[in-house]
Structure formats: C-alpha cells, structure tokens
Design a protein around this motif. Structure first.
Motif, PDB file in Angstrom:
ATOM      1  N   ALA A 195       0.709  -1.184  -0.168  1.00  0.00           N
ATOM      2  CA  ALA A 195      -0.094   0.060  -0.052  1.00  0.00           C
ATOM      3  C   ALA A 195       0.731   1.169   0.070  1.00  0.00           C
ATOM      4  O   ALA A 195       0.726   2.154  -0.669  1.00  0.00           O
ATOM      5  CB  ALA A 195      -1.038  -0.005   1.295  1.00  0.00           C
ATOM      6  N   ASP A 196       1.936   1.207   0.689  1.00  0.00           N
ATOM      7  CA  ASP A 196       2.884   2.517   0.773  1.00  0.00           C
ATOM      8  C   ASP A 196       3.407   2.542  -0.367  1.00  0.00           C
ATOM      9  O   ASP A 196       3.692   3.881  -0.982  1.00  0.00           O
ATOM     10  CB  ASP A 196       3.854   2.209   1.813  1.00  0.00           C
ATOM     11  CG  ASP A 196       3.201   2.494   3.261  1.00  0.00           C
ATOM     12  OD1 ASP A 196       2.174   3.028   3.488  1.00  0.00           O
ATOM     13  OD2 ASP A 196       4.069   1.920   4.099  1.00  0.00           O
ATOM     14  N   VAL A 197       3.871   1.509  -1.308  1.00  0.00           N
ATOM     15  CA  VAL A 197       4.537   1.840  -2.554  1.00  0.00           C
ATOM     16  C   VAL A 197       3.337   1.957  -3.908  1.00  0.00           C
ATOM     17  O   VAL A 197       3.615   2.924  -4.443  1.00  0.00           O
ATOM     18  CB  VAL A 197       5.164   0.326  -2.851  1.00  0.00           C
ATOM     19  CG1 VAL A 197       5.562   0.442  -4.424  1.00  0.00           C
ATOM     20  CG2 VAL A 197       6.386   0.145  -1.846  1.00  0.00           C
ATOM     21  N   THR A 198       2.325   1.473  -3.554  1.00  0.00           N
ATOM     22  CA  THR A 198       1.267   1.708  -4.564  1.00  0.00           C
ATOM     23  C   THR A 198       0.749   3.292  -4.387  1.00  0.00           C
ATOM     24  O   THR A 198       0.436   3.922  -5.492  1.00  0.00           O
ATOM     25  CB  THR A 198      -0.055   1.065  -4.271  1.00  0.00           C
ATOM     26  OG1 THR A 198      -0.300   0.976  -3.149  1.00  0.00           O
ATOM     27  CG2 THR A 198       0.398  -0.458  -4.837  1.00  0.00           C
ATOM     28  N   GLU A 199       0.933   3.711  -3.160  1.00  0.00           N
ATOM     29  CA  GLU A 199       0.268   5.157  -3.098  1.00  0.00           C
ATOM     30  C   GLU A 199       1.422   6.107  -3.605  1.00  0.00           C
ATOM     31  O   GLU A 199       0.896   7.120  -4.355  1.00  0.00           O
ATOM     32  CB  GLU A 199       0.231   5.518  -1.530  1.00  0.00           C
ATOM     33  CG  GLU A 199      -0.116   6.883  -1.073  1.00  0.00           C
ATOM     34  CD  GLU A 199      -0.517   7.184   0.347  1.00  0.00           C
ATOM     35  OE1 GLU A 199      -1.290   8.042   0.433  1.00  0.00           O
ATOM     36  OE2 GLU A 199       0.132   6.682   0.989  1.00  0.00           O
ATOM     37  N   ALA A 200       2.639   5.931  -3.588  1.00  0.00           N
ATOM     38  CA  ALA A 200       3.764   6.470  -4.249  1.00  0.00           C
ATOM     39  C   ALA A 200       3.554   6.675  -5.552  1.00  0.00           C
ATOM     40  O   ALA A 200       3.785   7.543  -6.447  1.00  0.00           O
ATOM     41  CB  ALA A 200       5.193   6.332  -3.865  1.00  0.00           C
ATOM     42  N   ALA A 201       3.386   5.464  -6.036  1.00  0.00           N
ATOM     43  CA  ALA A 201       2.945   5.115  -7.478  1.00  0.00           C
ATOM     44  C   ALA A 201       1.829   6.084  -8.173  1.00  0.00           C
ATOM     45  O   ALA A 201       1.828   6.444  -9.197  1.00  0.00           O
ATOM     46  CB  ALA A 201       2.936   3.823  -8.210  1.00  0.00           C
ATOM     47  N   ALA A 202       0.859   5.840  -7.442  1.00  0.00           N
ATOM     48  CA  ALA A 202      -0.440   6.663  -7.771  1.00  0.00           C
ATOM     49  C   ALA A 202      -0.013   8.208  -7.730  1.00  0.00           C
ATOM     50  O   ALA A 202      -0.630   8.950  -8.576  1.00  0.00           O
ATOM     51  CB  ALA A 202      -1.662   6.329  -6.959  1.00  0.00           C
ATOM     52  N   ASP A 203       0.619   8.807  -6.843  1.00  0.00           N
ATOM     53  CA  ASP A 203       0.982  10.013  -6.886  1.00  0.00           C
ATOM     54  C   ASP A 203       1.949  10.365  -7.927  1.00  0.00           C
ATOM     55  O   ASP A 203       1.724  11.588  -8.642  1.00  0.00           O
ATOM     56  CB  ASP A 203       1.757  10.288  -5.614  1.00  0.00           C
ATOM     57  CG  ASP A 203       0.827  10.338  -4.341  1.00  0.00           C
ATOM     58  OD1 ASP A 203      -0.236  10.400  -4.534  1.00  0.00           O
ATOM     59  OD2 ASP A 203       1.320  10.481  -3.142  1.00  0.00           O
ATOM     60  N   LEU A 204       2.853   9.584  -8.472  1.00  0.00           N
ATOM     61  CA  LEU A 204       3.773   9.678  -9.442  1.00  0.00           C
ATOM     62  C   LEU A 204       3.027   9.805 -10.661  1.00  0.00           C
ATOM     63  O   LEU A 204       3.232  10.830 -11.570  1.00  0.00           O
ATOM     64  CB  LEU A 204       4.909   8.582  -9.699  1.00  0.00           C
ATOM     65  CG  LEU A 204       5.862   8.681 -10.858  1.00  0.00           C
ATOM     66  CD1 LEU A 204       6.364  10.188 -10.558  1.00  0.00           C
ATOM     67  CD2 LEU A 204       6.871   7.608 -10.563  1.00  0.00           C
ATOM     68  N   GLU A 205       2.165   8.775 -10.708  1.00  0.00           N
ATOM     69  CA  GLU A 205       1.191   8.899 -12.126  1.00  0.00           C
ATOM     70  C   GLU A 205       0.447  10.172 -12.113  1.00  0.00           C
ATOM     71  O   GLU A 205       0.531  10.614 -13.350  1.00  0.00           O
ATOM     72  CB  GLU A 205       0.530   7.504 -12.053  1.00  0.00           C
ATOM     73  CG  GLU A 205      -0.451   7.378 -13.457  1.00  0.00           C
ATOM     74  CD  GLU A 205      -1.590   8.187 -13.543  1.00  0.00           C
ATOM     75  OE1 GLU A 205      -1.999   8.439 -14.557  1.00  0.00           O
ATOM     76  OE2 GLU A 205      -2.209   8.467 -12.531  1.00  0.00           O
ATOM     77  N   ALA A 206      -0.121  10.586 -11.346  1.00  0.00           N
ATOM     78  CA  ALA A 206      -0.945  11.778 -11.097  1.00  0.00           C
ATOM     79  C   ALA A 206      -0.024  12.744 -11.638  1.00  0.00           C
ATOM     80  O   ALA A 206      -0.520  13.786 -12.452  1.00  0.00           O
ATOM     81  CB  ALA A 206      -1.683  11.993  -9.782  1.00  0.00           C
ATOM     82  N   LEU A 207       1.222  12.880 -11.087  1.00  0.00           N
ATOM     83  CA  LEU A 207       1.808  14.125 -11.456  1.00  0.00           C
ATOM     84  C   LEU A 207       2.366  14.186 -12.747  1.00  0.00           C
ATOM     85  O   LEU A 207       2.292  15.169 -13.368  1.00  0.00           O
ATOM     86  CB  LEU A 207       3.342  13.694 -10.628  1.00  0.00           C
ATOM     87  CG  LEU A 207       4.324  14.933 -10.681  1.00  0.00           C
ATOM     88  CD1 LEU A 207       3.739  16.306  -9.874  1.00  0.00           C
ATOM     89  CD2 LEU A 207       5.733  14.453  -9.756  1.00  0.00           C
ATOM     90  N   LEU A 208       2.718  12.956 -13.361  1.00  0.00           N
ATOM     91  CA  LEU A 208       2.992  12.787 -14.932  1.00  0.00           C
ATOM     92  C   LEU A 208       1.837  13.117 -15.701  1.00  0.00           C
ATOM     93  O   LEU A 208       1.947  13.986 -16.700  1.00  0.00           O
ATOM     94  CB  LEU A 208       3.538  11.492 -15.134  1.00  0.00           C
ATOM     95  CG  LEU A 208       4.782  11.157 -14.310  1.00  0.00           C
ATOM     96  CD1 LEU A 208       5.411   9.520 -15.016  1.00  0.00           C
ATOM     97  CD2 LEU A 208       5.996  12.259 -14.719  1.00  0.00           C
ATOM     98  N   ARG A 209       0.578  12.820 -15.348  1.00  0.00           N
ATOM     99  CA  ARG A 209      -0.448  13.168 -16.079  1.00  0.00           C
ATOM    100  C   ARG A 209      -0.752  14.651 -16.077  1.00  0.00           C
ATOM    101  O   ARG A 209      -1.129  15.151 -17.176  1.00  0.00           O
ATOM    102  CB  ARG A 209      -1.729  12.479 -15.485  1.00  0.00           C
ATOM    103  CG  ARG A 209      -3.016  12.510 -16.182  1.00  0.00           C
ATOM    104  CD  ARG A 209      -3.991  11.794 -15.580  1.00  0.00           C
ATOM    105  NE  ARG A 209      -4.682  12.155 -14.379  1.00  0.00           N
ATOM    106  CZ  ARG A 209      -4.469  11.526 -13.203  1.00  0.00           C
ATOM    107  NH1 ARG A 209      -3.741  10.225 -13.167  1.00  0.00           N
ATOM    108  NH2 ARG A 209      -4.607  11.777 -12.221  1.00  0.00           N
ATOM    109  N   CYS A 210      -0.203  15.438 -14.981  1.00  0.00           N
ATOM    110  CA  CYS A 210      -0.578  16.965 -14.922  1.00  0.00           C
ATOM    111  C   CYS A 210       0.413  17.595 -15.794  1.00  0.00           C
ATOM    112  O   CYS A 210       0.449  18.803 -15.923  1.00  0.00           O
ATOM    113  CB  CYS A 210      -0.552  17.304 -13.406  1.00  0.00           C
ATOM    114  SG  CYS A 210      -2.113  16.619 -12.588  1.00  0.00           S
ATOM    115  N   GLY A 211       1.515  16.814 -16.146  1.00  0.00           N
ATOM    116  CA  GLY A 211       2.580  17.358 -17.102  1.00  0.00           C
ATOM    117  C   GLY A 211       3.473  18.157 -16.376  1.00  0.00           C
ATOM    118  O   GLY A 211       4.141  19.072 -17.033  1.00  0.00           O
ATOM    119  N   THR A 212       3.713  18.021 -14.882  1.00  0.00           N
ATOM    120  CA  THR A 212       4.704  18.638 -14.420  1.00  0.00           C
ATOM    121  C   THR A 212       5.945  17.660 -13.952  1.00  0.00           C
ATOM    122  O   THR A 212       5.655  16.721 -13.682  1.00  0.00           O
ATOM    123  CB  THR A 212       4.271  19.302 -13.002  1.00  0.00           C
ATOM    124  OG1 THR A 212       5.224  20.065 -12.238  1.00  0.00           O
ATOM    125  CG2 THR A 212       3.577  18.281 -12.093  1.00  0.00           C
TER     126      THR A 212
END
Length: 234
Positions: A195-212
């Motif tokens: 869960a701790d790793v998937t949370e970091a991955a979800a955050d990273l994916e959202a960051l990339l999706r926002c283009g930053t």
C-alpha cells in the motif's frame, strides 16, 4: 527537454539520485546503519534489529536490480519477504518502501502476506482511491491501470508463500509493450508495504498526467521518534 521527458514518464534516473536517497535515509534514521561488505559493489542499510535490510547496488546493469530489500524473522532466521527495483525505478518509489520499513520496523517481521479479498483491497486501496481500475489479464494475473494506461500493477494471484515468486506483485511504469521501470514484491509481502508503494506510484502517475516534472513529496506513514545523535562518520 528534461521537463518534457519527465512529464512523459521517460525521465532518466541517475545513479547518484539513488546514492543521495540512501545517504538522506541514513541521516534521517539513526536506528539504521550503513554496512559495507568485502566488495565495494554494494552498500547495505541495516536496521538495528538486523531483521530488515536494504541493499543498494552501485553499478547495476540494465537488467540487474538496483535495490534489494528483505525482512527476516530474526537476525539469523528465515527470510519472510523481499522486493527489488530496476535501475530506472524513480527514487520516490524506492523512498516509499524505505520509509515504510523504517516506520513499521518493529511490526514487519510479524506481518502476514496479502491473503484474501480484504487484504488485497487494503493493499491496493491507494490505486482504487486514485481512479485506477483492475481487470483479469491472464490466468492468475490481475492488472491495475490508471485511465491513461501509463502505469500498471500486476498481481499474480496463484503465487503464494510457498513459492514466494518475486513477481507476485509487479508495479511498473509501462506502456503496452515495454517497461520503463519496475518494482517487484514477493507473494508474502504484507499489505502495508504494498500500500505504501502503490500510494507513491499513484502520486507519481498523477504528477506525470498533470505534465509537471517537479516531484511531490512522498506521502509517508508517521515516523518513529529518532534519538539525537551526533552525525555518523561514514
């Protein structure tokens, strides 16, 4: 170009990013010590209990793990579960697992693996909460992916503690055909770690999706109090 590459998920992860991550982690956690073996090829971060260990491979090849993690029943006991990352795995993903190990060091040797629907739901809650969806992919495999399909997590439901296959949980920065990075967890890894790793991955994916390209801080569980020590000389 660096910003564009990062926004598309193709940013290059430099070796010194991982070196800096290890240094920062050890500076922040006095209960973890730096261990060097007879070879200079790796450095180990070892918890004072000797039951939790992280290994950084300094010059890993393209297909070799960059980090290896392991949790044991006792300093001389059997290995309970393990994980590994590719050289291109973003440091934020590695940091999430490191800090998870630090926050739950006293509990991890007693945690069970992800077994049953409730445990699987808990392990993947950060993905579901971020809008990821799951679907069967092959016999025994379940694929999780966000709306844009840039990342996914595969779960091998047939793997169990007796086989302890390292690819039981494979979290990757993938398109349809190739992996950009991976982190694998064995079948017996507990829900808390995943869960701790998937949370970091979800955050990273959202960051990339926002283009930053500016990394956001990894959301980490509460840290245990750290006694005041003079800075260690390494």
């Amino acid at each position: 170009m660096k910003n564009q590459d990062a926004a598309s998920g193709n940013a290059t992860v430099r070796s010194d990013d991982h070196e800096a991550l290890l240094d920062t982690f050890l500076d922040d956690h006095a209960e973890w010590q730096r261990w060097r073996t007879w070879s200079d090829e790796t450095t180990h971060a070892v918890h004072e209990s000797l039951c939790l260990r992280a290994e950084l491979v300094h010059e890993s090849g393209s297909y070799m793990p960059k980090w290896r993690f392991a949790v044991y029943t006792s300093p001389v006991g059997v290995r309970l579960w393990h994980a590994a990352t590719s050289p291109t795995t973003p440091p934020g993903i590695v940091e999430a697992l490191l800090r998870s190990l630090a926050a739950h060091a006293d509990k991890y040797p007693d945690m069970d693996g992800v077994d049953g629907d409730e445990a699987r739901a808990e392990a993947t809650r950060p993905l579901a909460g971020s809008g990821w969806t799951s679907a069967p992919e092959a016999p025994g495999w379940v694929r999780w992916k966000p709306a844009n399909g840039t990342f996914f997590l595969r779960h091998h439901q047939l793997a169990d503690s007796s086989t302890d296959r390292p690819e039981a949980w494979v979290l990757s920065g993938l398109d349809q055909h190739s992996a950009r990075w991976t982190i694998t967890l064995s079948a017996s890894a507990p829900a808390t770690a995943l869960a701790d790793v998937t949370e970091a991955a979800a955050d990273l994916e959202a960051l990339l999706r926002c283009g930053t390209a500016t990394p956001s801080p990894v959301r980490t569980p509460p840290q245990p109090p750290t006694p005041h020590h003079n800075r260690r000389t390494r």
